[in-house]
Design a protein around this motif. Structure first.
Motif, PDB file in Angstrom:
ATOM      1  N   CYS A   1      25.729  20.578  -2.686  1.00 43.04           N
ATOM      2  CA  CYS A   1      25.654  19.119  -2.810  1.00 43.04           C
ATOM      3  C   CYS A   1      24.374  18.694  -3.518  1.00 43.04           C
ATOM      4  O   CYS A   1      24.373  17.753  -4.318  1.00 43.04           O
TER       5      CYS A   1
ATOM      6  N   ASP B   1      22.781  20.508  -5.738  1.00 44.30           N
ATOM      7  CA  ASP B   1      23.007  20.834  -7.147  1.00 44.30           C
ATOM      8  C   ASP B   1      23.851  19.758  -7.826  1.00 44.30           C
ATOM      9  O   ASP B   1      23.585  19.372  -8.969  1.00 44.30           O
ATOM     10  N   ASP B   2      24.879  19.277  -7.129  1.00 39.82           N
ATOM     11  CA  ASP B   2      25.719  18.217  -7.693  1.00 39.82           C
ATOM     12  C   ASP B   2      24.899  16.973  -7.995  1.00 39.82           C
ATOM     13  O   ASP B   2      25.111  16.302  -9.007  1.00 39.82           O
TER      14      ASP B   2
ATOM     15  N   GLN C   1      26.993  15.243 -10.994  1.00 38.71           N
ATOM     16  CA  GLN C   1      28.433  15.480 -11.023  1.00 38.71           C
ATOM     17  C   GLN C   1      29.099  15.314  -9.656  1.00 38.71           C
ATOM     18  O   GLN C   1      30.296  15.503  -9.537  1.00 38.71           O
ATOM     19  N   GLY C   2      28.337  14.920  -8.641  1.00 41.61           N
ATOM     20  CA  GLY C   2      28.939  14.679  -7.334  1.00 41.61           C
ATOM     21  C   GLY C   2      29.764  13.407  -7.335  1.00 41.61           C
ATOM     22  O   GLY C   2      29.329  12.375  -7.861  1.00 41.61           O
ATOM     23  N   GLU C   3      30.938  13.456  -6.774  1.00 45.01           N
ATOM     24  CA  GLU C   3      31.826  12.292  -6.756  1.00 45.01           C
ATOM     25  C   GLU C   3      32.190  11.828  -5.360  1.00 45.01           C
ATOM     26  O   GLU C   3      32.780  10.767  -5.193  1.00 45.01           O
TER      27      GLU C   3
ATOM     28  N   THR D   1      32.662  13.201  -0.856  1.00 47.19           N
ATOM     29  CA  THR D   1      32.717  14.273   0.126  1.00 47.19           C
ATOM     30  C   THR D   1      33.917  14.074   1.034  1.00 47.19           C
ATOM     31  O   THR D   1      34.427  12.957   1.185  1.00 47.19           O
TER      32      THR D   1
END
Length: 314
Positions: free
Chosen positions: A143, A145-146, A151-153, A155
């Motif tokens: 998470c 790293d995202d 690039q995390g969208e 959870t």
């Protein structure tokens, strides 16, 4: 890779070995880690006296880093809230800086939201998470790293079955969420004790129609219930669209509780509020924690016991 600025706005770093491990691990991943000059200071139980920690926050805001990462939580941020450089912090967020932390850091995050509307990220700290004796949790690291890669969208997680298999299906609030998702709600919250301590102060964000997430540590369930009841009586819970409960850890039940537990706290809460109360959010004083955008607009949906929280537009 990314420029990470490590600073200590709260309690003194007691485990310097963990601090060094955390720095080495982030550097081994290719990140540039800049350590605030006062990160290891100590005054009483704090990471330096109040002016020292205010200056550390200001340096973090001016660092030009991608992430300003707390070294650890503890206690101390509420002492310095009147003196923090809120405008400078908000401008740093506009330039791309992401403040990351949890626990005592909740005071900074909610103050930032209340005073400027700027967002931050509830997430790991250096010593307890990246500096742990064992390898950092894979989900937490992924998470993080995202976040760095933008690039995390969202959870997802599975609701805790604290009332027995299938019992959650009969909950009216959860049933409504299964048929009608929440859209465009402000995500906010953090550590319950810290959040309640801000109620009635200038650093309290007046969020209506939001999704509130909570966690805590070293607090017996009766104290958790007492704080939740305060939020209920103050009208805070009734103004939200959903409540997400993370981990409540490191407490000890006694024979005097006679069955009173976090399970009964959640049961009572669900009987008193007319909003969905979701459990099992992977966040808190635990190794496995996701990163959550405090102050961002999110969508929340529920399919059976599977919850999905989305912020792909952030």
């Amino acid at each position: 890779m990314s420029h990470i600025y490590v600073f200590s706005p709260s309690g003194a770093v007691r485990d310097r070995a963990a601090f060094r491990r955390g720095v080495r691990r982030l550097e081994a991943l290719g990140h540039q880690v800049e350590v605030d000059p006062a990160a290891l200071d100590r005054y009483q139980r704090f990471a330096g006296d109040d002016p020292t920690r205010v200056a550390a926050v200001a340096r973090a805001a001016a660092s030009g880093a991608d992430v300003a990462l707390m070294s650890r939580g503890g206690y101390g941020l509420t002492r310095i809230l009147p003196d923090l450089p809120w405008k400078a912090m908000a401008k740093a967020v506009e330039r791309g800086l992401r403040f990351v932390g949890h626990s005592d850091f909740t005071a900074l995050q909610l103050g930032l939201l209340a005073r400027t509307g700027a967002s931050s990220w509830a997430g790991p700290g250096l010593t307890d998470d990246f500096g742990s004796e064992s390898e950092p949790d894979e989900i937490m690291a992924a998470c993080f790293d995202d976040l760095l890669l933008e690039q995390g969208e969202g959870t997802g997680w599975r609701l805790s079955a604290e009332r027995g298999a299938g019992a959650a299906v009969a909950d009216p609030g959860l049933d409504r969420l299964r048929t009608r998702a929440v859209h465009g709600a402000t995500l906010w919250g953090g550590n319950l004790s810290m959040l309640v301590s801000l109620l009635g102060t200038p650093w309290w964000p007046e969020v209506r129609g939001g999704v509130l997430f909570l966690e805590d540590v070293n607090e017996h369930p009766f104290r958790i219930e007492r704080m939740l009841t305060q939020l209920l009586h103050a009208g805070v819970l009734g103004r939200q669209k959903a409540l997400l409960l993370g981990s409540f850890t490191q407490y000890r039940l006694t024979p005097a509780d006679r069955g009173f537990s976090m399970k009964t706290v959640v049961q009572r809460l669900r009987s008193l509020v007319d909003i969905p109360v979701l459990t099992g959010l992977p966040f808190g004083h635990v190794p496995t924690k996701v990163l959550l955008p405090v102050g961002a607009k999110v969508d929340l949906a529920l399919d059976g016991r599977d919850a999905l929280l989305v912020w792909g537009h952030v």
